[in-house]
Scaffold this motif. Structure first.
Motif, PDB file in Angstrom:
ATOM      1  N   HIS A  50       0.823  -1.214   0.000  1.00  9.99           N
ATOM      2  CA  HIS A  50       0.000   0.000   0.000  1.00  9.99           C
ATOM      3  C   HIS A  50       0.863   1.273   0.000  1.00  9.99           C
ATOM      4  O   HIS A  50       0.558   2.249  -0.699  1.00  9.99           O
ATOM      5  CB  HIS A  50      -0.885  -0.027   1.248  1.00  9.99           C
TER       6      HIS A  50
ATOM      7  N   HIS B  35       1.332   4.529  -2.782  1.00  9.79           N
ATOM      8  CA  HIS B  35       1.224   5.989  -2.636  1.00  9.79           C
ATOM      9  C   HIS B  35       2.288   6.701  -3.481  1.00  9.79           C
ATOM     10  O   HIS B  35       2.115   7.860  -3.862  1.00  9.79           O
ATOM     11  CB  HIS B  35       1.421   6.399  -1.170  1.00  9.79           C
TER      12      HIS B  35
ATOM     13  N   SER C 139       1.350   9.550   5.930  1.00  8.34           N
ATOM     14  CA  SER C 139      -0.053   9.139   5.948  1.00  8.34           C
ATOM     15  C   SER C 139      -0.538   9.044   7.388  1.00  8.34           C
ATOM     16  O   SER C 139       0.142   9.485   8.318  1.00  8.34           O
ATOM     17  CB  SER C 139      -0.204   7.800   5.228  1.00  8.34           C
ATOM     18  N   GLY C 140      -1.720   8.439   7.572  1.00  4.96           N
ATOM     19  CA  GLY C 140      -2.268   8.312   8.915  1.00  4.96           C
ATOM     20  C   GLY C 140      -1.467   7.357   9.781  1.00  4.96           C
ATOM     21  O   GLY C 140      -1.407   7.502  11.004  1.00  4.96           O
ATOM     22  N   GLY C 141      -0.827   6.383   9.169  1.00  9.01           N
ATOM     23  CA  GLY C 141      -0.090   5.389   9.938  1.00  9.01           C
ATOM     24  C   GLY C 141       1.416   5.440   9.753  1.00  9.01           C
ATOM     25  O   GLY C 141       2.153   4.763  10.472  1.00  9.01           O
TER      26      GLY C 141
ATOM     27  N   GLY D 195       0.162  12.071  10.077  1.00 12.38           N
ATOM     28  CA  GLY D 195      -1.310  12.141   9.988  1.00 12.38           C
ATOM     29  C   GLY D 195      -1.961  11.883  11.335  1.00 12.38           C
ATOM     30  O   GLY D 195      -2.972  12.502  11.683  1.00 12.38           O
TER      31      GLY D 195
ATOM     32  N   ASP E  75      -4.515  14.161  13.400  1.00 12.21           N
ATOM     33  CA  ASP E  75      -5.819  13.679  13.882  1.00 12.21           C
ATOM     34  C   ASP E  75      -5.971  13.906  15.390  1.00 12.21           C
ATOM     35  O   ASP E  75      -7.047  14.266  15.867  1.00 12.21           O
ATOM     36  CB  ASP E  75      -5.987  12.192  13.537  1.00 12.21           C
TER      37      ASP E  75
ATOM     38  N   GLY F 166      -6.878  15.996   9.711  1.00 10.64           N
ATOM     39  CA  GLY F 166      -5.914  16.682   8.839  1.00 10.64           C
ATOM     40  C   GLY F 166      -6.517  17.814   8.020  1.00 10.64           C
ATOM     41  O   GLY F 166      -6.083  18.973   8.136  1.00 10.64           O
ATOM     42  N   PRO F 167      -7.533  17.531   7.202  1.00 11.45           N
ATOM     43  CA  PRO F 167      -8.091  18.596   6.359  1.00 11.45           C
ATOM     44  C   PRO F 167      -8.689  19.749   7.179  1.00 11.45           C
ATOM     45  O   PRO F 167      -8.633  20.904   6.761  1.00 11.45           O
ATOM     46  CB  PRO F 167      -9.191  17.881   5.560  1.00 11.45           C
TER      47      PRO F 167
ATOM     48  N   ASP G 126      -5.811  21.851   8.544  1.00 11.98           N
ATOM     49  CA  ASP G 126      -5.288  22.551   7.362  1.00 11.98           C
ATOM     50  C   ASP G 126      -6.142  23.800   7.087  1.00 11.98           C
ATOM     51  O   ASP G 126      -5.622  24.916   6.933  1.00 11.98           O
ATOM     52  CB  ASP G 126      -5.351  21.569   6.175  1.00 11.98           C
TER      53      ASP G 126
ATOM     54  N   GLY H 105      -1.672  10.526   2.495  1.00  9.90           N
ATOM     55  CA  GLY H 105      -2.773  11.443   2.771  1.00  9.90           C
ATOM     56  C   GLY H 105      -2.338  12.842   3.181  1.00  9.90           C
ATOM     57  O   GLY H 105      -2.944  13.831   2.764  1.00  9.90           O
ATOM     58  N   VAL H 106      -1.278  12.948   3.986  1.00  7.19           N
ATOM     59  CA  VAL H 106      -0.848  14.265   4.489  1.00  7.19           C
ATOM     60  C   VAL H 106      -0.244  15.121   3.363  1.00  7.19           C
ATOM     61  O   VAL H 106      -0.183  16.346   3.483  1.00  7.19           O
ATOM     62  CB  VAL H 106       0.125  14.108   5.681  1.00  7.19           C
TER      63      VAL H 106
ATOM     64  N   ASN I 280      -1.863  18.210   2.204  1.00  3.74           N
ATOM     65  CA  ASN I 280      -1.822  19.420   3.047  1.00  3.74           C
ATOM     66  C   ASN I 280      -1.307  20.640   2.283  1.00  3.74           C
ATOM     67  O   ASN I 280      -0.229  20.598   1.675  1.00  3.74           O
ATOM     68  CB  ASN I 280      -0.926  19.148   4.274  1.00  3.74           C
TER      69      ASN I 280
ATOM     70  N   THR J 123      -5.022  10.495  -1.171  1.00  2.00           N
ATOM     71  CA  THR J 123      -5.687   9.660  -0.162  1.00  2.00           C
ATOM     72  C   THR J 123      -5.971   8.287  -0.773  1.00  2.00           C
ATOM     73  O   THR J 123      -5.893   8.111  -1.991  1.00  2.00           O
ATOM     74  CB  THR J 123      -6.971  10.342   0.338  1.00  2.00           C
ATOM     75  N   ASP J 124      -6.312   7.299   0.069  1.00  2.00           N
ATOM     76  CA  ASP J 124      -6.356   5.903  -0.372  1.00  2.00           C
ATOM     77  C   ASP J 124      -7.355   5.645  -1.501  1.00  2.00           C
ATOM     78  O   ASP J 124      -8.484   6.137  -1.468  1.00  2.00           O
ATOM     79  CB  ASP J 124      -6.704   5.010   0.821  1.00  2.00           C
TER      80      ASP J 124
END
Ligand code: KG4
Ligand code: ZN
Length: 355
Positions: A121, A125, A146-148, A174, A178, A191-192, A195, A286-287, A290, A317-318
């Motif tokens: 995954h 990205h 990303s988030g992780g 991320g 959060d 995040g959004p 931002d 995902g980040v 930003n 994003t995913d």
């Protein structure tokens, strides 16, 4: 299997399948061209819990799988018989969620008699950028946020050779966004929202700490990141102001927090490029949607003579296009397909491109 793959006039069509977290994604890619990209998200169901609930995500994947695939095929005006290969996210991610996509993808591969690639995954990205900007220059430095995950990766060859130079030693970028969003009373995923709130704020209002940027910590962790101290500093700042009954300017808090994250990410990334003599940088995850990260990356890369690539926000994003793009690039590099008995791997190491 895959008899059509050798035809000179026919670039293989790859179906990408993504289910590592809360997005069910299907996409069709031919060469480096995105033909269709359909995504269903179960985020609405997780918001009240303040984070993704694995069991809820797995069930939602099952429920939206067929409709999302049909949407993808309709968008491309294609049918299942036109698919030459399948690429599915094999990990990392939520175990149960991954299993749904992997099981579905294997069933398609068997039924259609086409090869399957179980792909990483996180590398997806990076691979997805080729759909917008063409093949990745070699070598390229990739900052994956990303988030992780927060990783600095030296990509010599996206199909064969990726080295991790550094990673977050605690919270991912991320994740910090959060958690700070929650402190600021903003919804998940934060995040959004942070931002957007930060655009009206003064980024120099509060001097929040920059992790692993000084002394022995920096020597030991030159390309690593740490955001948990920053997250705690934001929490302390907000709680103390509340206890004193002060009126806090939340935009200033968001902007100052964001500046600390972006400053550290970009300083270390530019060092990594310069110290490894790499002239190309890619932002992914995902980040990388930003707005401040994108702006600062542009400024600092221009000043350092580094060519910057960032996928368009909708591909950051995913989605299934990530898996399809990586599968397509593996095919172009003549990589061997995965054996059909591969398993979903929730903690797939970042340097494993394909299982
Ligand atoms: O890559 P991604 O979609 O899923 C994972 O693989 O984790 O990344 C999701 C993360 C979340 O933490 C979300 O808050 C963050 O990306 N994110 C942002 C922005 N958009 C999404 N963070 C900062 N600014 C944004 N505009
Ligand atoms: Zn992701």
């Amino acid at each position: 299997m895959g008899t059509k793959l050798g035809d000179a006039e026919h670039l293989p069509v790859v179906l990408g399948v993504e289910s590592s977290c809360d997005e069910t994604g299907f996409a069709l890619v031919q060469g480096n061209k995105l033909l269709a990209n359909a995504v269903a998200s179960s985020m609405e169901e997780h918001i009240i819990f303040g984070g993704v609930v694995p069991e809820v995500a797995s069930r939602a994947h099952l429920q939206s799988l067929v409709a999302t695939l049909e949407e993808c095929l309709a968008e491309a005006k294609m049918n299942l018989k036109q698919i030459d290969a399948i690429a599915v996210t094999a990990g990392p991610g939520l175990a149960g969620a991954l299993m749904v996509g992997v099981a579905a993808a294997k069933a398609f591969a068997l039924a259609l008699d086409v090869p399957i690639f179980g792909v990483n995954h996180l590398i997806g990205h990076i691979a997805v950028d080729a759909l917008e900007h063409g093949p990745l220059p070699q070598p390229t430095m990739a900052l994956l946020v990303s988030g992780g995950h927060s990783n600095l990766l030296l990509v010599q060859d996206i199909a064969r050779d990726i080295t991790s130079l550094g990673a977050s030693i605690d919270d991912a970028a991320g994740e910090a966004y959060d958690k700070v969003a929650r402190v600021l009373g903003l919804p998940y995923p934060g995040g959004p929202h942070v931002d957007a709130l930060a655009t009206a704020g003064n980024s120099a209002a509060i001097a929040f700490p920059r992790g692993l940027m000084a002394g022995k910590d920096m020597q030991k962790h030159r390309y690593d990141f740490s955001f948990s101290g920053l997250k705690t500093a934001v929490w302390r700042h907000v709680t103390q102001a509340q206890q004193r009954g002060e009126n806090l300017n939340l935009s200033d808090v968001a902007a100052s927090f964001q500046e600390a994250v972006v400053d550290v990410l970009m300083k270390k990334t530019i060092w990594a490029c310069q110290e490894n003599n790499v002239k190309n940088l890619l932002l992914g995850g995902g980040v990388s949607a930003n707005s401040r990260l994108r702006a600062v990356a542009q400024e600092r890369c221009a000043a350092a003579g580094i060519t910057l690539r960032i996928p368009p926000a909708k591909l950051c994003t995913d989605n299934g296009a990530m898996a399809a793009a990586l599968g397509s690039q593996l095919l172009q590099a003549q990589a061997k397909p995965s054996e059909l008995n591969f398993a979903a791997d929730s903690s797939l190491p970042i340097e494993v491109i394909q299982v």
